[in-house]
Design an enzyme around this catalytic site. Structure first.
Site, mmCIF file in Angstrom:
data_model
loop_
_atom_site.group_PDB
_atom_site.id
_atom_site.type_symbol
_atom_site.label_atom_id
_atom_site.label_comp_id
_atom_site.label_asym_id
_atom_site.label_seq_id
_atom_site.Cartn_x
_atom_site.Cartn_y
_atom_site.Cartn_z
ATOM 1 N N GLN A 101 0.828 -1.195 0.000
ATOM 2 C CA GLN A 101 0.000 0.000 0.000
ATOM 3 C C GLN A 101 0.873 1.259 0.000
ATOM 4 O O GLN A 101 2.061 1.203 0.291
ATOM 5 C CB GLN A 101 -0.923 0.004 1.220
ATOM 6 C CG GLN A 101 -2.120 0.929 1.079
ATOM 7 C CD GLN A 101 -3.138 0.752 2.195
ATOM 8 O OE1 GLN A 101 -2.921 0.010 3.120
ATOM 9 N NE2 GLN A 101 -4.250 1.451 2.094
ATOM 10 N N HIS A 102 0.246 2.382 -0.317
ATOM 11 C CA HIS A 102 0.919 3.685 -0.367
ATOM 12 C C HIS A 102 1.954 3.685 -1.503
ATOM 13 O O HIS A 102 1.723 3.100 -2.545
ATOM 14 C CB HIS A 102 1.558 4.028 0.974
ATOM 15 C CG HIS A 102 0.653 3.864 2.149
ATOM 16 N ND1 HIS A 102 -0.539 4.536 2.266
ATOM 17 C CD2 HIS A 102 0.777 3.107 3.267
ATOM 18 C CE1 HIS A 102 -1.109 4.203 3.419
ATOM 19 N NE2 HIS A 102 -0.343 3.337 4.026
ATOM 20 N N ASP B 274 -2.300 -4.206 0.167
ATOM 21 C CA ASP B 274 -2.004 -5.461 0.856
ATOM 22 C C ASP B 274 -2.906 -5.719 2.058
ATOM 23 O O ASP B 274 -3.360 -6.861 2.268
ATOM 24 C CB ASP B 274 -0.531 -5.535 1.254
ATOM 25 C CG ASP B 274 -0.023 -4.304 1.993
ATOM 26 O OD1 ASP B 274 -0.826 -3.394 2.295
ATOM 27 O OD2 ASP B 274 1.187 -4.246 2.269
#
EC number: 2.7.1.17
Length: 489
Positions: free
Chosen positions: A71-72, A248
């Site tokens: 993520q991010h 995720d």
């Protein structure tokens, strides 16, 4: 048998699982490593994906696929679809100062946190894409000027795979930048779960906050279209549909079949406590990130820095292995006769105490034994995670049971002590690739249709129950608060 593929493009490696769409039975799998570092040329992910797909026997026979990813992060593309610079990953902290600035620019620290929580459900930290874009604009203005579109790691892989491109030779020419170039920016797609970690998309409204993107970056590059949970993001070379994918944490929740009332506690290098919720969260303290999930619901989440490494540290102190540490812990009484370990061994993120250190309280001749220290380490780690669970409850989460996953869940002591600390039943699924499994389950949803993803059984999961022992958390809270007082003084 109808087959589906799920991809987990994580920080360290790429995993591919091929499962039966209706039952979830694992048919075959593959994996390939990613390079180290907190910035990576995205084409390295594509090359690893190609190797993992080959090891898994290819995708020619799958009815659908989906990609989950870390993520991010930040992947910047120019107007031809070429990667502008190596992607900054979630764990790249160079944008910490930018995160603090973005908060205070909206009226100061306290009003700023409230503003961001109301706007996008979360208070920016260095992992969020919006902070990385601010850093890029300030520190690499020439690169920032070239940016025509910005997307997330899973978005980029979905985009590349979903254009029907054959990955068989991806990255084989040695020039990663060349292999990662080209593509229609209008075809970029993402999902609610991953978009909710950017800092410029609101889970509550389902809309981008392009004003915040412009505020951070100075202008508004193109962003991916946000798809619903079972919508099609593209097509594989075979013509099979590619799902929207997700981040995720949302994929892991889908992989363990979490439902409203389920709390997922992941004990890895860090600790993650998340819950499937029907309503969005907005915590101005920043403790709870108000993310969306991969089913159309929400996934409020708390992350701690100290989790499985607390067990590693205790085992090293006692010069035993992790299995023996668990045996020692289970020979001590609940509450360790008052011995309490506050496990802030590397500071802490939740609560925000970066300068804190670990502390041991209640050490007496009676508690100065390996058994007591082992028990205190397990209970202290679990109490810190239980603080995260409390933060979720304060945001409206319902707690019916805890799903315990991650490397730390392999400890017999963790499994048996957790119900007494959390105060609810604890279910431990069989170890597996939960993120890739979640992506595969989303792919099955795309292939089979329906209002909800297919039900895949957790028949091999074990359930643990124990009477709650409130004294464990009461003593922990007292010791924890002493650290707060000391830091404040």
């Amino acid at each position: 048998m109808s087959l589906v593929a799920g991809v987990d493009s994580s920080t360290q490696s790429c995993k591919v699982v091929i499962r039966d769409a209706e039952t979830g039975e694992l048919v075959r799998q593959g994996r390939a490593p990613h390079p180290d570092g907190t910035e990576v040329d995205p084409a390295a992910w594509e090359a690893a994906l190609a190797r993992a797909i080959e090891q898994a026997g290819g995708l020619a026979d799958v009815a659908a696929a989906a990609v989950a990813g870390q993520q991010h992060g930040m992947v910047c593309l120019d107007d031809s679809g070429t990667v502008v610079r190596p992607a900054l990953l979630w764990n790249d902290t160079r944008s910490a100062g930018a995160a603090a600035d973005l908060v205070t620019e909206f009226g100061g620290a306290e009003p700023g946190r409230r503003f961001w929580a109301d706007a996008v459900g979360s208070v920016p930290v260095a992992s969020f894409t919006v902070t990385k874009l601010r850093w890029l604009a300030r520190h690499e203005p020439a690169a920032a000027e070239r940016v025509a579109a910005v997307c997330l790691p899973h978005d980029w892989l979905t985009w590349r795979l979903g254009q029907g491109r054959d990955l068989a030779t991806a990255g084989s020419g040695g020039d990663l930048a060349a292999s990662g170039s080209g593509g229609d920016l209008a075809a970029l797609r993402t999902d609610r779960g991953d978009a909710s970690g950017t800092g410029y998309w609101s889970p509550a409204t389902g809309e981008y906050r392009l004003d915040l993107l412009e505020h951070a970056f100075g202008r508004t590059p193109a962003v991916p279209t946000v798809l619903g949970p079972a919508e099609v993001a593209g097509r594989l070379p075979s013509g099979a549909p590619l799902g929207a994918g997700t981040g995720d944490n949302a994929a892991a929740a889908l992989g363990v079949s979490a439902r409203p009332g389920d709390v997922i506690v992941s004990i890895g290098t860090s600790g993650v406590v998340s819950s499937v919720a029907e309503v969005p969260a907005a915590d101005p303290s920043g403790a709870v990130a108000g993310f969306a999930d991969a089913t159309g619901r929400f996934l409020p989440l708390v992350c701690t820095l100290n989790a499985a490494r607390v067990l590693d540290a205790a085992a090293a102190m006692l010069r035993v292995g992790l299995d023996e540490l668990a045996e020692l812990a289970l020979r001590a009484p609940a509450g360790a006769d008052g011995l309490v370990l506050v496990p802030y061994l590397e500071g802490e993120r939740t609560p925000d105490r970066p300068l804190a250190t670990g502390a041991l309280h209640g050490l007496t001749l009676r508690t100065a034994t390996p058994e007591h220290l082992a028990r205190a380490a397990v209970e202290g780690m679990l109490c810190a995670l239980a603080d995260g669970l409390d933060a979720l409850v304060a945001q409206g989460a319902r707690v019916r049971r805890v799903l315990l996953v991650g490397g730390g869940a392999r400890s017999a002591a963790v499994r048996r002590i957790a119900p007494a600390v959390f105060g609810c039943p604890v279910v431990v699924p069989e170890p597996g690739e939960y993120v890739a499994d979640g992506a595969a389950r989303q792919a099955a949803w795309v292939a089979l249709g329906g209002a909800e993803p297919p039900t895949w059984s957790l028949a091999t999961a074990q359930e643990y129950a124990a009477d709650p022992v409130p004294a464990i958390r009461d003593r922990y809270a007292d010791a924890r608060d002493r650290i707060v007082e000391r830091l404040a003084g």
